[in-house]
Design an enzyme around this catalytic site. Structure first.
Site, short mmCIF file in Angstrom:
data_model
loop_
_atom_site.label_atom_id
_atom_site.label_comp_id
_atom_site.label_asym_id
_atom_site.label_seq_id
_atom_site.Cartn_x
_atom_site.Cartn_y
_atom_site.Cartn_z
N PRO A 154 49.29 -98.93 -80.66
CA PRO A 154 47.98 -98.86 -80.02
C PRO A 154 46.82 -98.57 -80.97
CG PRO A 154 49.32 -96.95 -79.46
CD PRO A 154 50.23 -97.93 -80.13
N ASN A 155 45.75 -99.28 -80.73
CA ASN A 155 44.46 -99.14 -81.42
C ASN A 155 44.43 -99.74 -82.82
OD1 ASN A 155 43.04 -97.74 -79.29
ND2 ASN A 155 44.37 -95.99 -79.75
N ARG B 293 36.23 -99.44 -87.22
CA ARG B 293 35.86 -98.03 -87.07
C ARG B 293 36.74 -97.17 -87.97
NH1 ARG B 293 36.23 -98.26 -80.65
NH2 ARG B 293 35.33 -100.32 -80.65
N TYR C 247 41.26 -95.15 -92.27
CA TYR C 247 42.16 -96.30 -92.20
C TYR C 247 41.75 -97.47 -93.10
CZ TYR C 247 43.89 -93.72 -88.19
OH TYR C 247 44.42 -92.74 -87.39
N ASN D 227 54.70 -99.72 -87.41
CA ASN D 227 53.64 -98.71 -87.38
C ASN D 227 53.36 -98.49 -85.91
OD1 ASN D 227 51.43 -97.09 -87.44
ND2 ASN D 227 50.28 -98.30 -88.92
N ALA E 15 49.96 -94.03 -82.47
CA ALA E 15 50.09 -92.76 -81.73
C ALA E 15 51.44 -92.62 -81.04
CB ALA E 15 48.95 -92.63 -80.72
N GLU F 238 59.72 -97.20 -91.06
CA GLU F 238 58.56 -96.61 -90.37
C GLU F 238 57.38 -96.61 -91.34
OE1 GLU F 238 59.12 -92.56 -89.05
OE2 GLU F 238 56.99 -92.33 -88.57
N HIS G 50 53.01 -95.99 -91.97
CA HIS G 50 51.67 -95.52 -91.56
C HIS G 50 50.69 -95.80 -92.67
CE1 HIS G 50 53.44 -93.59 -88.13
NE2 HIS G 50 54.38 -93.13 -88.93
N ARG H 260 47.23 -84.64 -92.42
CA ARG H 260 46.36 -84.66 -91.24
C ARG H 260 46.80 -83.61 -90.22
NH1 ARG H 260 45.59 -90.64 -89.28
NH2 ARG H 260 43.85 -89.61 -88.23
O1 CA2 Z 1 48.17 -93.91 -90.30
C1 CA2 Z 1 48.64 -94.66 -89.44
O2 CA2 Z 1 48.95 -95.83 -89.67
C2 CA2 Z 1 48.80 -94.15 -87.99
O3 CA2 Z 1 49.98 -94.71 -87.47
C3 CA2 Z 1 47.58 -94.66 -87.24
C4 CA2 Z 1 47.50 -94.16 -85.81
C5 CA2 Z 1 47.67 -92.64 -85.75
O4 CA2 Z 1 47.74 -92.22 -84.40
C6 CA2 Z 1 48.94 -92.19 -86.48
O5 CA2 Z 1 49.00 -90.78 -86.43
C7 CA2 Z 1 48.91 -92.64 -87.93
C8 CA2 Z 1 46.14 -94.52 -85.19
C9 CA2 Z 1 45.83 -95.97 -85.20
C10 CA2 Z 1 44.43 -96.15 -84.68
O6 CA2 Z 1 43.73 -96.97 -85.57
C11 CA2 Z 1 42.37 -97.02 -85.47
C12 CA2 Z 1 41.75 -97.87 -86.35
C13 CA2 Z 1 40.39 -97.96 -86.33
C14 CA2 Z 1 39.64 -97.25 -85.40
C15 CA2 Z 1 40.28 -96.41 -84.52
C16 CA2 Z 1 41.65 -96.29 -84.54
#
Ligand code: CA2
Length: 151
Positions: free
Chosen positions: A11-12, A19, A24, A75, A78, A99, A101, A108
């Site tokens: 997700p996301n 953003r 990221y 990946n 969340a 896995e 990220h 974090r």
């Molecule tokens: O670091 C990673 O790849 C994560 O899997 C990214 C997830 C986070 O919940 C994990 O703890 C670590 C979040 C992905 C959301 O990505 C966004 C990208 C741009 C704007 C908002 C969210």
């Protein structure tokens, strides 16, 4: 038979590059897929690259991978920190799992330190940004090759 590596994004991650670039990076998910496809062509594997915001859809793709893929890179975003369903599906798939990220989750918030995926993964990669996807392809390819020659 040609080797297919399934790359799943949770997700996301469709928002990448639009953003939160400090966490990221500025690369979009489409850019990451293009890099993955280019690297896969260089090493002679196929990539099936997918993203979903729906937990059940990710679970179904993991189930289908048993028939179609030689390894899974995930990946789970969340869902990494919450999903027993993905844990169970990955365990049942019986495929090599990496896995992945983008960020170093251990630098974090503490809620990101718990992963339901790590205990069913062959290896975990985090903190290398978009390049981590290319590194994960090499790792998955290596693990899949080792496993094929063993059985
Ligand atoms: O670091 C990673 O790849 C994560 O899997 C990214 C997830 C986070 O919940 C994990 O703890 C670590 C979040 C992905 C959301 O990505 C966004 C990208 C741009 C704007 C908002 C969210």
């Amino acid at each position: 038979m040609s080797e297919t590596i399934l790359i799943l994004n949770g997700p996301n991650l469709n928002l990448l590059g639009t953003r939160e670039p400090k966490i990221y990076g500025a690369t979009t998910l489409a850019d990451i897929e293009a890099n993955c496809q280019a690297h896969a062509a260089e090493i002679g594997v196929s990539i099936d690259f997918r993203q979903s915001n729906i937990e059940g859809e990710l679970v179904s793709w993991v189930q289908q991978a048993r028939e179609t893929a030689s390894a899974i890179i995930i990946n789970a975003a969340a869902y990494t920190h919450t999903s027993v369903a993905l844990h169970d599906a990955l365990k049942a798939a019986g495929l090599p799992v990496v896995e992945l990220h983008l960020s170093n989750v251990y630098k974090r918030e503490s809620f990101r330190h718990k992963s339901f995926i790590s205990s069913v993964a062959d290896g975990v990669m985090c903190g290398f940004g978009a390049h981590g996807y290319v590194m994960a392809i090499d790792a998955a390819h290596q693990i899949a090759a080792t496993r094929t020659t063993k059985t």
